[in-house]
Design a protein around this motif. Structure first.
Motif, short mmCIF file in Angstrom:
data_model
loop_
_atom_site.label_atom_id
_atom_site.label_comp_id
_atom_site.label_asym_id
_atom_site.label_seq_id
_atom_site.Cartn_x
_atom_site.Cartn_y
_atom_site.Cartn_z
N ARG A 46 0.84 -1.21 0.00
CA ARG A 46 0.00 0.00 0.00
C ARG A 46 0.87 1.26 0.00
O ARG A 46 0.58 2.22 -0.70
CB ARG A 46 -0.93 0.01 1.19
CG ARG A 46 -1.88 1.21 1.15
CD ARG A 46 -2.96 1.18 2.17
NE ARG A 46 -3.82 0.02 2.14
CZ ARG A 46 -4.76 -0.21 1.23
NH1 ARG A 46 -4.92 0.63 0.24
NH2 ARG A 46 -5.52 -1.27 1.31
N PHE A 49 2.64 1.21 -3.74
CA PHE A 49 1.81 1.22 -4.95
C PHE A 49 0.38 1.73 -4.73
O PHE A 49 -0.38 1.87 -5.69
CB PHE A 49 1.73 -0.19 -5.55
CG PHE A 49 3.09 -0.77 -5.83
CD1 PHE A 49 3.86 -0.26 -6.86
CD2 PHE A 49 3.60 -1.80 -5.07
CE1 PHE A 49 5.12 -0.78 -7.12
CE2 PHE A 49 4.85 -2.33 -5.33
CZ PHE A 49 5.61 -1.82 -6.35
N GLY A 50 0.00 1.96 -3.48
CA GLY A 50 -1.33 2.48 -3.21
C GLY A 50 -2.41 1.42 -3.17
O GLY A 50 -3.59 1.75 -3.03
N GLN A 104 0.48 -5.47 -8.52
CA GLN A 104 0.40 -4.05 -8.24
C GLN A 104 1.30 -3.25 -9.17
O GLN A 104 0.93 -2.20 -9.68
CB GLN A 104 0.79 -3.75 -6.78
CG GLN A 104 -0.02 -4.45 -5.75
CD GLN A 104 0.54 -5.80 -5.36
OE1 GLN A 104 0.66 -6.68 -6.18
NE2 GLN A 104 0.87 -5.98 -4.09
N ALA A 108 0.14 -0.48 -11.95
CA ALA A 108 0.65 0.88 -11.86
C ALA A 108 1.45 1.27 -13.10
O ALA A 108 1.30 2.38 -13.63
CB ALA A 108 1.51 1.03 -10.60
N GLY A 111 -0.84 2.09 -15.77
CA GLY A 111 -1.78 3.16 -15.49
C GLY A 111 -3.22 2.71 -15.25
O GLY A 111 -4.15 3.49 -15.41
N GLY A 114 -3.59 2.03 -8.86
CA GLY A 114 -2.42 2.26 -8.02
C GLY A 114 -1.53 3.35 -8.58
O GLY A 114 -1.93 4.13 -9.44
N GLU A 115 -0.32 3.37 -8.08
CA GLU A 115 0.63 4.41 -8.50
C GLU A 115 2.04 3.86 -8.41
O GLU A 115 2.31 2.90 -7.70
CB GLU A 115 0.49 5.62 -7.59
CG GLU A 115 0.69 5.27 -6.14
CD GLU A 115 0.16 6.34 -5.18
OE1 GLU A 115 0.72 6.44 -4.08
OE2 GLU A 115 -0.79 7.04 -5.53
N LEU A 116 2.91 4.48 -9.16
CA LEU A 116 4.33 4.12 -9.09
C LEU A 116 4.99 4.95 -7.99
O LEU A 116 4.66 6.12 -7.82
CB LEU A 116 5.02 4.38 -10.42
CG LEU A 116 4.62 3.46 -11.56
CD1 LEU A 116 5.26 3.90 -12.86
CD2 LEU A 116 4.99 2.02 -11.25
N PHE A 118 7.41 7.37 -6.03
CA PHE A 118 8.11 8.58 -6.45
C PHE A 118 9.58 8.28 -6.69
O PHE A 118 10.21 7.54 -5.94
CB PHE A 118 7.98 9.66 -5.38
CG PHE A 118 8.82 10.87 -5.66
CD1 PHE A 118 8.45 11.77 -6.64
CD2 PHE A 118 9.99 11.11 -4.96
CE1 PHE A 118 9.22 12.88 -6.92
CE2 PHE A 118 10.77 12.22 -5.23
CZ PHE A 118 10.39 13.11 -6.21
#
Length: 142
Positions: A46, A49-50, A104, A108, A111, A114-116, A118
């Motif tokens: 989490r 990657f959210g 995950q 990510a 797209g 989730g997210e990559l 930073f």
């Protein structure tokens, strides 16, 4: 001549190397069932990657999704490299914990969800700039 950007390494993300060491010490840690007994896997997922592996599993895939997350791990390693990610250890073996994070990361990277994590921009000058500066310094000394 443009150089290829360096691959981002999954093991370099905060916390991944620590969990990889745990999986090295205790083989069962890398098994999918171990997430129930080891909440730090979901916590790290989490954070990075959210979403957790269970949430990634439940995420609907878009039309035309190729099921890359279900490929054998060696094929996923090559596919991740094509996307700019190195998911191996220092000996170029797939990470033992890759099965805990692959879905995950795929979602990510593409797209979908989730997210990559930073990544700050690389502030090191390119090699040709460094060598040019060194050559100029040698010239001034002559």
């Amino acid at each position: 001549m443009t150089s290829q950007p360096a691959l981002r390494r999954l093991i370099d993300l905060p916390g991944v190397a620590d969990l990889e060491l745990k999986a090295l010490m205790k083989r069962e840690y890398a098994e999918p069932e171990s997430r129930a007994e080891n909440p730090e896997l979901d916590e790290l997922s989490r954070k990075l990657f959210g979403l957790t592996a269970d949430e990634a599993e439940e995420t609907p895939r878009p039309a035309g999704w190729d099921g890359v997350e279900r490929l054998p791990i060696p094929r996923q390693v090559a596919a991740f490299e094509a996307e700019g990610w190195d998911v191996t250890d220092d000996k170029r073996r797939p990470l033992r914990n890759l099965g805990h994070f692959n879905q995950q990361l795929w979602l990510a990277v593409r797209g979908v969800a989730g997210e990559l994590p930073f990544q700050p921009e690389d502030d090191k000058p390119e090699a040709w700039v460094t060598s040019l500066a060194a050559e100029a310094a040698r010239f001034r000394k002559r």
